[in-house]
Design a protein around this motif. Structure first.
Motif, PDB file in Angstrom:
ATOM      1  N   ARG A  28      96.722  78.612  -4.806  1.00 30.00           N
ATOM      2  CA  ARG A  28      97.876  78.663  -3.912  1.00 30.00           C
ATOM      3  C   ARG A  28      98.606  79.997  -4.025  1.00 30.00           C
ATOM      4  NH1 ARG A  28     100.091  75.052   0.017  1.00 30.00           N
ATOM      5  NH2 ARG A  28      98.536  73.405   0.153  1.00 30.00           N
ATOM      6  N   PRO A  29      99.029  80.576  -2.897  1.00 25.06           N
ATOM      7  CA  PRO A  29      99.742  81.855  -2.962  1.00 25.06           C
ATOM      8  C   PRO A  29     101.050  81.730  -3.729  1.00 25.06           C
ATOM      9  CG  PRO A  29      99.816  80.930  -0.739  1.00 25.06           C
ATOM     10  CD  PRO A  29      98.849  80.107  -1.513  1.00 25.06           C
ATOM     11  N   ARG A  30     101.361  82.778  -4.474  1.00 24.16           N
ATOM     12  CA  ARG A  30     102.603  82.831  -5.235  1.00 24.16           C
ATOM     13  C   ARG A  30     103.739  83.316  -4.337  1.00 24.16           C
ATOM     14  NH1 ARG A  30      98.935  79.988  -7.845  1.00 24.16           N
ATOM     15  NH2 ARG A  30      99.123  80.108 -10.115  1.00 24.16           N
ATOM     16  N   TYR A  31     104.861  83.670  -4.934  1.00 25.36           N
ATOM     17  CA  TYR A  31     106.029  84.119  -4.184  1.00 25.36           C
ATOM     18  C   TYR A  31     106.463  85.484  -4.694  1.00 25.36           C
ATOM     19  CZ  TYR A  31     106.095  79.262  -2.781  1.00 25.36           C
ATOM     20  OH  TYR A  31     105.727  78.037  -2.285  1.00 25.36           O
ATOM     21  N   GLU A  77     119.309  82.589   5.700  1.00 20.79           N
ATOM     22  CA  GLU A  77     117.857  82.699   5.720  1.00 20.79           C
ATOM     23  C   GLU A  77     117.459  84.001   5.033  1.00 20.79           C
ATOM     24  OE1 GLU A  77     114.491  83.265   9.139  1.00 20.79           O
ATOM     25  OE2 GLU A  77     115.983  81.682   9.472  1.00 20.79           O
ATOM     26  N   TRP A  78     116.577  83.899   4.055  1.00 27.35           N
ATOM     27  CA  TRP A  78     116.046  85.077   3.362  1.00 27.35           C
ATOM     28  C   TRP A  78     114.577  85.229   3.739  1.00 27.35           C
ATOM     29  CZ3 TRP A  78     117.763  83.463  -2.263  1.00 27.35           C
ATOM     30  CH2 TRP A  78     119.157  83.500  -2.354  1.00 27.35           C
ATOM     31  N   ARG A  79     114.129  86.461   3.930  1.00 22.83           N
ATOM     32  CA  ARG A  79     112.724  86.731   4.241  1.00 22.83           C
ATOM     33  C   ARG A  79     112.207  87.877   3.381  1.00 22.83           C
ATOM     34  NH1 ARG A  79     110.973  85.776  10.439  1.00 22.83           N
ATOM     35  NH2 ARG A  79     112.289  83.960  10.910  1.00 22.83           N
ATOM     36  N   TYR A  80     111.016  87.676   2.825  1.00 25.70           N
ATOM     37  CA  TYR A  80     110.353  88.709   2.033  1.00 25.70           C
ATOM     38  C   TYR A  80     108.889  88.780   2.458  1.00 25.70           C
ATOM     39  CZ  TYR A  80     114.456  88.295  -0.972  1.00 25.70           C
ATOM     40  OH  TYR A  80     115.746  88.257  -1.445  1.00 25.70           O
ATOM     41  N   GLY A  81     108.470  89.942   2.912  1.00 26.50           N
ATOM     42  CA  GLY A  81     107.087  90.113   3.305  1.00 26.50           C
ATOM     43  C   GLY A  81     106.224  90.579   2.140  1.00 26.50           C
ATOM     44  N   TRP A  82     104.978  90.093   2.108  1.00 26.88           N
ATOM     45  CA  TRP A  82     104.043  90.540   1.088  1.00 26.88           C
ATOM     46  C   TRP A  82     102.617  90.330   1.605  1.00 26.88           C
ATOM     47  CZ3 TRP A  82     100.796  87.109  -1.788  1.00 26.88           C
ATOM     48  CH2 TRP A  82     101.011  85.748  -1.550  1.00 26.88           C
ATOM     49  N   GLU A  83     101.637  90.764   0.859  1.00 29.18           N
ATOM     50  CA  GLU A  83     100.250  90.724   1.327  1.00 29.18           C
ATOM     51  C   GLU A  83      99.297  90.496   0.163  1.00 29.18           C
ATOM     52  OE1 GLU A  83      97.426  94.175   3.021  1.00 29.18           O
ATOM     53  OE2 GLU A  83      99.048  93.629   4.408  1.00 29.18           O
ATOM     54  N   LEU A  92      84.107  89.657   8.972  1.00 34.15           N
ATOM     55  CA  LEU A  92      85.222  90.580   8.728  1.00 34.15           C
ATOM     56  C   LEU A  92      84.915  91.550   7.588  1.00 34.15           C
ATOM     57  CD1 LEU A  92      88.116  87.957   8.947  1.00 34.15           C
ATOM     58  CD2 LEU A  92      87.631  89.739  10.645  1.00 34.15           C
ATOM     59  N   GLY A  93      83.692  91.512   7.089  1.00 31.81           N
ATOM     60  CA  GLY A  93      83.304  92.402   6.006  1.00 31.81           C
ATOM     61  C   GLY A  93      83.312  91.754   4.636  1.00 31.81           C
ATOM     62  N   GLY A  94      83.469  90.426   4.597  1.00 30.42           N
ATOM     63  CA  GLY A  94      83.430  89.715   3.328  1.00 30.42           C
ATOM     64  C   GLY A  94      84.769  89.593   2.624  1.00 30.42           C
ATOM     65  N   ALA A  95      85.811  90.187   3.197  1.00 32.31           N
ATOM     66  CA  ALA A  95      87.163  90.102   2.630  1.00 32.31           C
ATOM     67  C   ALA A  95      88.146  90.514   3.719  1.00 32.31           C
ATOM     68  CB  ALA A  95      87.306  91.010   1.414  1.00 32.31           C
ATOM     69  N   PHE A  96      89.387  90.114   3.550  1.00 26.80           N
ATOM     70  CA  PHE A  96      90.405  90.477   4.536  1.00 26.80           C
ATOM     71  C   PHE A  96      91.791  90.390   3.907  1.00 26.80           C
ATOM     72  CE2 PHE A  96      89.900  85.917   4.775  1.00 26.80           C
ATOM     73  CZ  PHE A  96      91.195  85.444   4.863  1.00 26.80           C
ATOM     74  N   PRO A  97      92.747  91.175   4.420  1.00 25.35           N
ATOM     75  CA  PRO A  97      94.125  91.055   3.946  1.00 25.35           C
ATOM     76  C   PRO A  97      94.852  89.957   4.721  1.00 25.35           C
ATOM     77  CG  PRO A  97      93.956  92.890   5.463  1.00 25.35           C
ATOM     78  CD  PRO A  97      92.568  92.304   5.341  1.00 25.35           C
ATOM     79  N   MET A  98      95.590  89.127   4.008  1.00 22.88           N
ATOM     80  CA  MET A  98      96.443  88.131   4.644  1.00 22.88           C
ATOM     81  C   MET A  98      97.893  88.504   4.358  1.00 22.88           C
ATOM     82  SD  MET A  98      96.925  85.479   6.519  1.00 22.88           S
ATOM     83  CE  MET A  98      95.357  84.590   6.635  1.00 22.88           C
TER      84      MET A  98
END
Length: 258
Positions: A16-19, A191-197, A237-243
């Motif tokens: 599961r993705p972290r924060y 509302e708080w928003r934080y972008g990450w990848e 997609l080349g076997g991997a991708f950024p989300m």
């Protein structure tokens, strides 16, 4: 469905993705309040302890709560204190907290009853902070994953990749903020928003895919077909991708007792 996640808690915890650190640090700092370091935090829907461990590392004293005994048992392996009960029915036994948090779980809770219960267990000026990770795939990623979903599940009423997840979460955010207002004990929600990848390999993406709540509704043969189609999509997609993700939080501070 809320109790389906405990079928494989090790996978859930692993994938599961972290924060973002900024979000965890902001919550931990707010939990200190006038009591200084080591504020008491109630983690509603603690799951395997993904959020609780981070808050504990930031200096908080964390009590976890979950409806699934399997998830609770897994979280306890890391020394977390966890009780098993639905939040709305849980007996706090007079305990009070500096913050009530919920990562990826508040949509399972009645928004008004949950906010009222949070207010009842929070100390004066205590904070509720509930948050979700919302995926924001690039167009090529959404297209490939959406095509895989259509191939494996052509009769599904909704393709999760057909619109942005932020659009889907807007209703959840609105319900959450409205529930906080209707509880009558908090200031105006923020509302708080934080972008990450994060970049996923094919195997990493396939490993986490079964942990989604909607997967429990898909028959086993169709789940297998979806995994196969998704594997081919990631290969394309080349076997991997950024989300890309947005960590989206709704938060408010107690203004009056209920």
């Amino acid at each position: 469905m809320a109790e389906s996640f405990g079928a494989d808690p090790a996978r859930y915890d692993r994938t599961r993705p972290r924060y973002p650190e900024e979000l965890i640090a902001r919550i931990a700092a707010g939990a200190e309040g006038s009591r200084g370091a080591g504020g008491a935090v109630l983690d509603v829907g603690v799951g395997t302890g993904i959020v609780a461990r981070r808050l504990r590392a930031a200096g908080c004293r964390v009590l976890g709560l979950d409806v699934d005994a399997r998830m609770a048992a897994y979280a306890r392996r890391d020394g977390l204190d966890v009780e098993v009960a639905p939040f709305e029915d849980w007996d706090p036994a007079g305990r009070r907290f500096d913050a009530v948090v919920a990562g990826q779980t508040w949509h399972w809770i009645d928004p008004v009853a949950g906010a009222a219960k949070a207010a009842a267990v929070l100390r004066p000026a205590g904070r509720i902070a509930v948050f979700w990770n919302v995926s924001r795939p690039a167009a090529d990623v959404a297209g490939a994953l959406g095509a895989a979903y259509r191939e494996a599940l052509p009769d599904a009423p909704l393709n999760p990749w057909s619109r942005t997840a932020l659009d889907g979460h807007s209703a959840i955010v609105d319900r959450t903020a409205d529930g906080i207002r209707r509880a009558g004990a908090f200031g105006e929600p923020e509302e708080w928003r934080y972008g990450w990848e994060r970049t996923y390999t094919r195997d990493e993406w396939l490993d986490q895919l079964p942990t989604g709540g909607g997967m429990a509704r898909i028959p086993p043969d169709r789940r297998a077909a979806l995994l196969d189609a998704t594997a081919a999509a990631v290969d394309s997609l080349g076997g991997a991708f950024p989300m890309r993700y947005t960590a989206l939080a709704v938060t408010a501070v107690v203004q009056a007792r209920v």
